[in-house]
Write an enzyme that holds these catalytic residues in place. Structure first.
Site, PDB file in Angstrom:
ATOM      1  N   TRP A 134       1.014  -1.419  -0.024  1.00 38.92           N
ATOM      2  CA  TRP A 134      -0.248   0.004  -0.101  1.00 38.92           C
ATOM      3  C   TRP A 134       0.993   1.102   0.046  1.00 38.92           C
ATOM      4  O   TRP A 134       1.488   1.463   1.332  1.00 38.92           O
ATOM      5  CB  TRP A 134      -1.285  -0.376   1.578  1.00 38.92           C
ATOM      6  CG  TRP A 134      -1.589   1.342   1.582  1.00 38.92           C
ATOM      7  CD1 TRP A 134      -2.672   1.399   0.294  1.00 38.92           C
ATOM      8  CD2 TRP A 134      -2.648   2.092   2.896  1.00 38.92           C
ATOM      9  NE1 TRP A 134      -3.248   2.794   1.233  1.00 38.92           N
ATOM     10  CE2 TRP A 134      -2.840   2.923   2.726  1.00 38.92           C
ATOM     11  CE3 TRP A 134      -1.177   2.099   3.891  1.00 38.92           C
ATOM     12  CZ2 TRP A 134      -3.596   3.723   3.254  1.00 38.92           C
ATOM     13  CZ3 TRP A 134      -2.006   2.749   4.844  1.00 38.92           C
ATOM     14  CH2 TRP A 134      -2.849   3.753   4.323  1.00 38.92           C
ATOM     15  N   ASP A 215      -1.413  -5.411   9.126  1.00 37.22           N
ATOM     16  CA  ASP A 215      -1.595  -4.593   9.107  1.00 37.22           C
ATOM     17  C   ASP A 215      -3.432  -5.530   8.367  1.00 37.22           C
ATOM     18  O   ASP A 215      -3.372  -6.304   6.879  1.00 37.22           O
ATOM     19  CB  ASP A 215      -1.540  -3.895   7.504  1.00 37.22           C
ATOM     20  CG  ASP A 215      -2.280  -3.268   6.999  1.00 37.22           C
ATOM     21  OD1 ASP A 215      -3.320  -2.534   7.569  1.00 37.22           O
ATOM     22  OD2 ASP A 215      -1.853  -2.019   6.450  1.00 37.22           O
ATOM     23  N   LYS A 251     -13.566  -0.490   5.069  1.00 38.49           N
ATOM     24  CA  LYS A 251     -13.765  -1.410   4.501  1.00 38.49           C
ATOM     25  C   LYS A 251     -15.006  -2.294   4.938  1.00 38.49           C
ATOM     26  O   LYS A 251     -15.578  -2.172   4.211  1.00 38.49           O
ATOM     27  CB  LYS A 251     -12.754  -2.078   3.848  1.00 38.49           C
ATOM     28  CG  LYS A 251     -11.537  -1.547   2.508  1.00 38.49           C
ATOM     29  CD  LYS A 251     -12.318  -0.624   1.881  1.00 38.49           C
ATOM     30  CE  LYS A 251     -10.571   0.387   1.507  1.00 38.49           C
ATOM     31  NZ  LYS A 251     -10.298   1.557   1.642  1.00 38.49           N
TER      32      LYS A 251
END
Length: 316
Positions: A134, A215, A251
């Site tokens: 990311w 993560d 999300k």
């Protein structure tokens, strides 16, 4: 008189969020936002999940709710439920009080708080992240005071995992180094190790004393199961070792703008977790003092009542 800031140059737009800025500026009616991934209706409009609407109705109707400051570590029940979501209801680490959890500002804030804590209290300041990863990872860890290095991850020729390269790079990392691991639905490739590969990664990392920092931004997205997507994290916790876990509800609950997340640090003993928790407060207090209440209350309500909310209809 010239501004004292006259020498400041114009910064470029963020490569991810800047796409949305350009989208909003574009007057064309025939446009599609290819920036941040978010739930949308068939017409391309922002979508709020029904379960979120239902949770908010419960909160609005609860006259006992107030707007007082939360504690530094946030909403206690939210923290407890977040730890259970990623570690499992029957997690020995939770039952033995070996987990220190702090409500943070979504996944980014959780990563940042964990990174600052590590820069202050951990003997290694090098963190290895997958190549690619990311786009914000490098900035988050660098700004916190950590040194970022890469380990091989994606193989463009096979469009799959460069597993041998991954093992070689982690094997060459200095003892005790921090390793960032995407819990599932690797961003940006979508390529995840198999369960067997995860086990080899775990063994390799534990043999060198490497510290895992997970993560978890997409729990439930890779397999459709919250438990299956949490399995890599639970494998590392089951061996009794320590690890860091950053969670985001942006999300999987669609709570993008609410900035809801949690940082959990799994320790080897309850007394260590207690001391870690005390130091997390010292990291958070001068950073943002304490987290916001509304988004975490939505997530907590959903986690507490998910089966009921999923079967309840919204009023017409």
């Amino acid at each position: 008189m010239d501004s004292v800031f006259a020498s400041i140059v114009q910064a470029p737009e963020d490569p991810i969020l800047g796409v949305t800025v350009a989208y909003n500026k574009d007057p064309s009616p025939n446009k599609l936002n290819l920036g941040v991934g978010a739930y949308r209706t068939e017409e391309g409009k922002p979508l709020v999940l029904n379960v979120v609407r239902k949770a908010e109705q419960l909160l609005v109707n609860d006259q006992s709710r107030v707007k007082e400051y939360l504690p530094i570590l946030g909403l206690a029940e939210f923290n407890k439920l977040s730890a259970k979501l990623i570690l499992g209801d029957d997690s020995p680490a939770i039952q033995e009080n070996r987990v220190a959890t702090a409500q943070c500002l979504s996944g980014t804030g959780s990563l940042r708080v964990g990174a600052v804590f590590l820069a202050k209290h951990y003997h290694q300041r090098t963190i290895y992240i997958p190549q690619p990863s990311w786009g914000n990872h490098v900035k988050v860890f660098t700004m916190a005071g950590l040194s970022v290095k890469n380990y091989r991850y994606y193989d463009p020729t096979t469009r799959g995992l460069n597993f041998q390269g991954l093992l070689e790079d982690l094997g060459a990392a200095p003892a005790g180094a921090i390793v960032l691991l995407h819990a599932c639905a690797h961003n940006p490739t979508g390529v995840d190790p198999t369960v067997e590969q995860w086990e080899q990664i775990r063994q390799s990392m534990r043999s060198k004393g490497l510290l895992p920092f997970f993560d978890s931004a997409y729990q439930g997205f890779a397999s459709g199961s919250l438990d299956v997507d949490a399995q890599p994290v639970r494998m590392f916790v089951a061996d009794g070792g320590e690890c860091f876990i950053a969670q985001s509800y942006a999300k999987n609950m669609g709570l993008y703008g609410e900035r809801v997340g949690a940082l959990s640090i799994v320790c080897k003993a309850a007394d260590v977790a207690s001391r870690v928790e005390s130091q997390l407060k010292l990291v958070i207090r001068p950073m943002y003092s304490n987290p916001p209440i509304h988004g975490a209350s939505i997530a907590m309500t959903i986690l507490k009542n998910r089966w009921v909310l999923c079967q309840t209809k919204l009023p017409e």
